[in-house]
Design an enzyme around this catalytic site. Structure first.
Site, mmCIF file in Angstrom:
data_model
loop_
_atom_site.group_PDB
_atom_site.id
_atom_site.type_symbol
_atom_site.label_atom_id
_atom_site.label_comp_id
_atom_site.label_asym_id
_atom_site.label_seq_id
_atom_site.Cartn_x
_atom_site.Cartn_y
_atom_site.Cartn_z
ATOM 1 N N LYS A 1 44.015 41.796 50.590
ATOM 2 C CA LYS A 1 43.728 40.370 50.826
ATOM 3 C C LYS A 1 44.584 39.452 49.960
ATOM 4 O O LYS A 1 44.668 38.257 50.207
ATOM 5 C CB LYS A 1 42.241 40.083 50.591
ATOM 6 C CG LYS A 1 41.782 40.245 49.160
ATOM 7 C CD LYS A 1 40.351 39.785 48.970
ATOM 8 C CE LYS A 1 39.942 40.007 47.528
ATOM 9 N NZ LYS A 1 38.594 39.634 47.218
ATOM 10 N N GLU B 1 32.329 39.342 18.682
ATOM 11 C CA GLU B 1 31.933 40.595 19.346
ATOM 12 C C GLU B 1 30.469 40.876 19.022
ATOM 13 O O GLU B 1 30.058 40.833 17.862
ATOM 14 C CB GLU B 1 32.848 41.736 18.856
ATOM 15 C CG GLU B 1 32.410 43.137 19.198
ATOM 16 C CD GLU B 1 32.194 43.376 20.695
ATOM 17 O OE1 GLU B 1 33.103 43.101 21.477
ATOM 18 O OE2 GLU B 1 31.091 43.846 21.057
ATOM 19 N N ILE C 1 34.190 39.950 28.415
ATOM 20 C CA ILE C 1 33.122 40.852 27.976
ATOM 21 C C ILE C 1 32.998 42.070 28.898
ATOM 22 O O ILE C 1 32.097 42.868 28.735
ATOM 23 C CB ILE C 1 31.770 40.103 27.911
ATOM 24 C CG1 ILE C 1 31.487 39.416 29.255
ATOM 25 C CG2 ILE C 1 31.766 39.075 26.786
ATOM 26 C CD1 ILE C 1 30.037 39.082 29.452
ATOM 27 N N HIS D 1 63.696 65.702 14.029
ATOM 28 C CA HIS D 1 63.575 64.860 12.846
ATOM 29 C C HIS D 1 64.729 63.864 12.832
ATOM 30 O O HIS D 1 65.838 64.227 13.211
ATOM 31 C CB HIS D 1 63.633 65.732 11.585
ATOM 32 C CG HIS D 1 63.555 64.943 10.321
ATOM 33 N ND1 HIS D 1 62.383 64.381 9.869
ATOM 34 C CD2 HIS D 1 64.518 64.611 9.420
ATOM 35 C CE1 HIS D 1 62.614 63.741 8.748
ATOM 36 N NE2 HIS D 1 63.905 63.868 8.445
HETATM 37 P P1 FAD Z 1 42.722 46.722 41.569
HETATM 38 O O1 FAD Z 1 44.002 46.876 40.866
HETATM 39 O O2 FAD Z 1 41.827 45.618 41.127
HETATM 40 O O3 FAD Z 1 43.058 46.560 43.116
HETATM 41 C C1 FAD Z 1 42.093 46.246 44.070
HETATM 42 C C2 FAD Z 1 42.753 45.480 45.204
HETATM 43 O O4 FAD Z 1 41.820 45.362 46.274
HETATM 44 C C3 FAD Z 1 43.136 44.062 44.818
HETATM 45 O O5 FAD Z 1 44.493 43.849 45.098
HETATM 46 C C4 FAD Z 1 42.251 43.170 45.693
HETATM 47 O O6 FAD Z 1 42.889 41.983 46.111
HETATM 48 C C5 FAD Z 1 41.994 44.085 46.879
HETATM 49 N N1 FAD Z 1 40.753 43.802 47.624
HETATM 50 C C6 FAD Z 1 39.501 43.647 47.117
HETATM 51 N N2 FAD Z 1 38.610 43.453 48.121
HETATM 52 C C7 FAD Z 1 39.319 43.493 49.270
HETATM 53 C C8 FAD Z 1 38.976 43.357 50.643
HETATM 54 N N3 FAD Z 1 37.715 43.186 51.036
HETATM 55 N N4 FAD Z 1 39.953 43.414 51.576
HETATM 56 C C9 FAD Z 1 41.252 43.620 51.202
HETATM 57 N N5 FAD Z 1 41.643 43.748 49.913
HETATM 58 C C10 FAD Z 1 40.688 43.689 48.974
HETATM 59 N N6 FAD Z 1 44.743 49.610 32.704
HETATM 60 C C11 FAD Z 1 45.582 50.482 32.127
HETATM 61 O O7 FAD Z 1 45.548 51.677 32.452
HETATM 62 N N7 FAD Z 1 46.502 50.083 31.189
HETATM 63 C C12 FAD Z 1 46.586 48.798 30.781
HETATM 64 O O8 FAD Z 1 47.422 48.456 29.941
HETATM 65 C C13 FAD Z 1 45.710 47.852 31.371
HETATM 66 N N8 FAD Z 1 45.760 46.559 31.012
HETATM 67 C C14 FAD Z 1 44.927 45.668 31.617
HETATM 68 C C15 FAD Z 1 44.988 44.336 31.223
HETATM 69 C C16 FAD Z 1 44.150 43.412 31.805
HETATM 70 C C17 FAD Z 1 44.234 41.971 31.382
HETATM 71 C C18 FAD Z 1 43.250 43.813 32.836
HETATM 72 C C19 FAD Z 1 42.351 42.811 33.519
HETATM 73 C C20 FAD Z 1 43.173 45.132 33.232
HETATM 74 C C21 FAD Z 1 44.003 46.075 32.619
HETATM 75 N N9 FAD Z 1 43.956 47.423 32.975
HETATM 76 C C22 FAD Z 1 44.787 48.308 32.361
HETATM 77 C C23 FAD Z 1 43.008 47.916 34.002
HETATM 78 C C24 FAD Z 1 43.705 48.121 35.336
HETATM 79 O O9 FAD Z 1 44.350 46.938 35.720
HETATM 80 C C25 FAD Z 1 42.706 48.557 36.401
HETATM 81 O O10 FAD Z 1 42.007 49.689 35.950
HETATM 82 C C26 FAD Z 1 43.408 48.903 37.702
HETATM 83 O O11 FAD Z 1 44.102 47.798 38.201
HETATM 84 C C27 FAD Z 1 42.386 49.380 38.743
HETATM 85 O O12 FAD Z 1 43.040 49.647 39.948
HETATM 86 P P2 FAD Z 1 42.246 49.570 41.325
HETATM 87 O O13 FAD Z 1 43.247 49.962 42.364
HETATM 88 O O14 FAD Z 1 40.978 50.303 41.240
HETATM 89 O O15 FAD Z 1 41.848 48.049 41.512
#
Ligand code: FAD
Length: 434
Positions: free
Chosen positions: A32, A193, A242, A417
């Site tokens: 989306k 925290e 949080i 090293h």
């Molecule tokens: P997402 O990446 O959230 O993808 C889900 C997708 O589904 C989104 O693009 C959304 O638009 C789409 N979607 C949702 N509902 C619908 C729908 N109904 N129809 C169509 N599309 C939809 N993790 C790490 O491992 N290392 C890091 O350094 C790290 N840093 C982070 C820093 C921040 C600030 C944040 C917020 C997170 C960080 N994370 C990190 C966590 C990581 O980003 C997430 O764990 C990861 O993106 C999860 O992937 P996902 O595919 O499950 O979900």
């Protein structure tokens, strides 16, 4: 008719779609917003791009220590943001390119029945569905995001200027990374925290060490403190971080019998939900909210959908956890507290970066490596690192755990090293063990 429709093109959905196509399935990937999800667009990549700029700034401020006399460095925050955007854009193009042969559908997916999805006016018929809709930031009771003063990690990444004062509510991974980043850029940073330590769940000694380093840098850290006792008027900006909650509310999954618990999609060890043709992977399952774990789950779900006759369990052991503060922190497996509390006969080896030649060369001697092993089997049970390149070093220990290496095998391996990685073998050579 598709074999598989994946909802969400984040790290879980993208990797699932690639793997399913590789295994010969006809795949639709529905997104989306933007391909790449949280990780690429508002998570891992943009944060680390900003952190790299902060690192260059901090390093250039102390260049005289290395014998390099230069004029005082200046921050051009708009350029920093442009660089970050460029990196995101380049990776986004790369991901789009890799989706060849996959039906990318733009729009919000709604489940019409377990075989039919609706995306706007488009109908997607499919044999299997993989929900990979990710997660979103949580608000705190009365404290709601207003996009101006009280913001989430999504908005803080797109600031046009550096805030003079920043209050961070929540001293978890995201909060500590932004504290470290904006402190380096010159903001006056405070963390509040609720738990007794920042980075709850991380090795206590490491969390304490980071707290002390933060305090030395001027970051005010208040642990065991409820944010409702803090006057927000004292700050230019408030970052509320949080935690995150699974993004599942608009899908009506429960209507089709998919079981949820506090918004998390419940899956079995094969990532199947309570409906046999609907699977889920990544943050929406509310397990370990990390990009590499989401990608792994996505791949396993795709394999189980393609080969239901030989299902593969999705493991959750040996998942590295990296925190890109300055200094970096990384861990895998058990922490010292977990090792000792499980009553295992554990050995704890430790090596301080003060004794590392490369850490001295880099002028980054603060921190240590801690390795927890089973005294009887000698196998590594966990490791925690605070110090230079901790996020890279943890890969060696993760491989060691996954391959069930004994600490004597690490001791007998010859590391080059002078490197930081030799500190891992030095750790298990020391006499310090409890
Ligand atoms: P997402 O990446 O959230 O993808 C889900 C997708 O589904 C989104 O693009 C959304 O638009 C789409 N979607 C949702 N509902 C619908 C729908 N109904 N129809 C169509 N599309 C939809 N993790 C790490 O491992 N290392 C890091 O350094 C790290 N840093 C982070 C820093 C921040 C600030 C944040 C917020 C997170 C960080 N994370 C990190 C966590 C990581 O980003 C997430 O764990 C990861 O993106 C999860 O992937 P996902 O595919 O499950 O979900």
């Amino acid at each position: 008719m598709y074999d598989l429709a994946v909802i969400g093109a984040g790290w879980a959905g993208f990797n699932a779609a690639l793997r399913a196509r590789q295994l010969g399935l006809k795949v639709a990937l529905i997104e989306k917003d933007r391909v790449g999800g949280t990780c690429l667009n508002r998570g891992c990549i943009p944060t680390k791009a900003l952190i790299q700029s902060a690192k260059i700034y901090s390093l250039s401020k102390k260049s005289a220590n290395f014998g390099i006399e230069a004029a005082a460095p200046q921050i051009n925050f708009l350029k920093i943001q442009e660089r970050k955007e460029k990196i995101v854009q380049q990776l986004h193009s790369g991901m789009q390119f890799r989706l060849k042969g996959i039906g990318l559908v733009s729009g919000q997916a709604r489940i019409f029945s377990p075989q039919v999805l609706k995306v706007g006016s488009e109908i997607v018929n499919t044999k299997f569905i993989l929900v990979a809709t990710g997660s979103r930031p949580i608000e705190l009771g009365e404290l709601k995001f207003d996009g101006k003063k009280i913001i989430s990690s999504d908005e803080i990444l797109n600031l046009k200027e550096i805030p003079r004062s920043l209050l961070i509510i929540g001293g978890g991974v995201i909060g500590c990374e932004f504290a470290s980043l904006f402190c380096a850029f010159g903001s006056s940073v405070s963390i509040v925290e609720l738990m007794p330590q920042i980075l709850p769940g991380i090795d206590k000694e490491i969390a304490r060490k980071l707290e002390n380093i933060f305090k030395k840098k001027g970051i005010k850290v208040s642990t065991g403190t409820d944010a409702k006792h803090v006057d927000l008027k004292d700050y230019d900006l408030v970052l509320l971080c949080i935690g995150r909650q699974p993004e599942t509310k608009d899908l009506d999954l429960e209507k089709f019998g998919v079981k949820l618990e506090k918004g998390k999609i419940l899956v079995d060890e094969y990532l199947k939900t309570s409906i046999s043709n609907i699977y889920a992977a990544g943050d929406c399952t509310g397990k370990i909210m990390l990009a590499h774990f989401a990608a792994y789950q996505g791949r396993v779900a795709a394999e189980n959908i393609a080969h239901p006759d030989k299902p593969k369990k999705a493991e959750s052991a040996n998942i590295p956890n990296c925190i890109f503060t300055d200094p970096e922190i990384a861990s895998v497996g058990l922490s010292q507290e977990e090792g000792l509390s499980q009553g295992q006969d554990v050995r704890i080896d430790k090596f301080d970066f003060l004794s590392s030649g490369m850490a001295r060369i880099l002028d980054e001697t603060e921190g240590f490596i801690k390795i927890i092993s089973d005294k009887r089997t000698e196998q590594i049970l966990g490791a925690s690192i605070i110090g230079p390149r901790a996020t890279e070093l943890i890969g060696i220990l993760t491989l060691g755990m996954q391959s069930r290496l004994k600490i004597s095998q690490i001791r007998d391996t010859i590391f080059a090293h002078p490197t930081l990685s030799e500190s891992i073998s030095e750790a298990v050579k020391t006499d310090y063990a409890i």
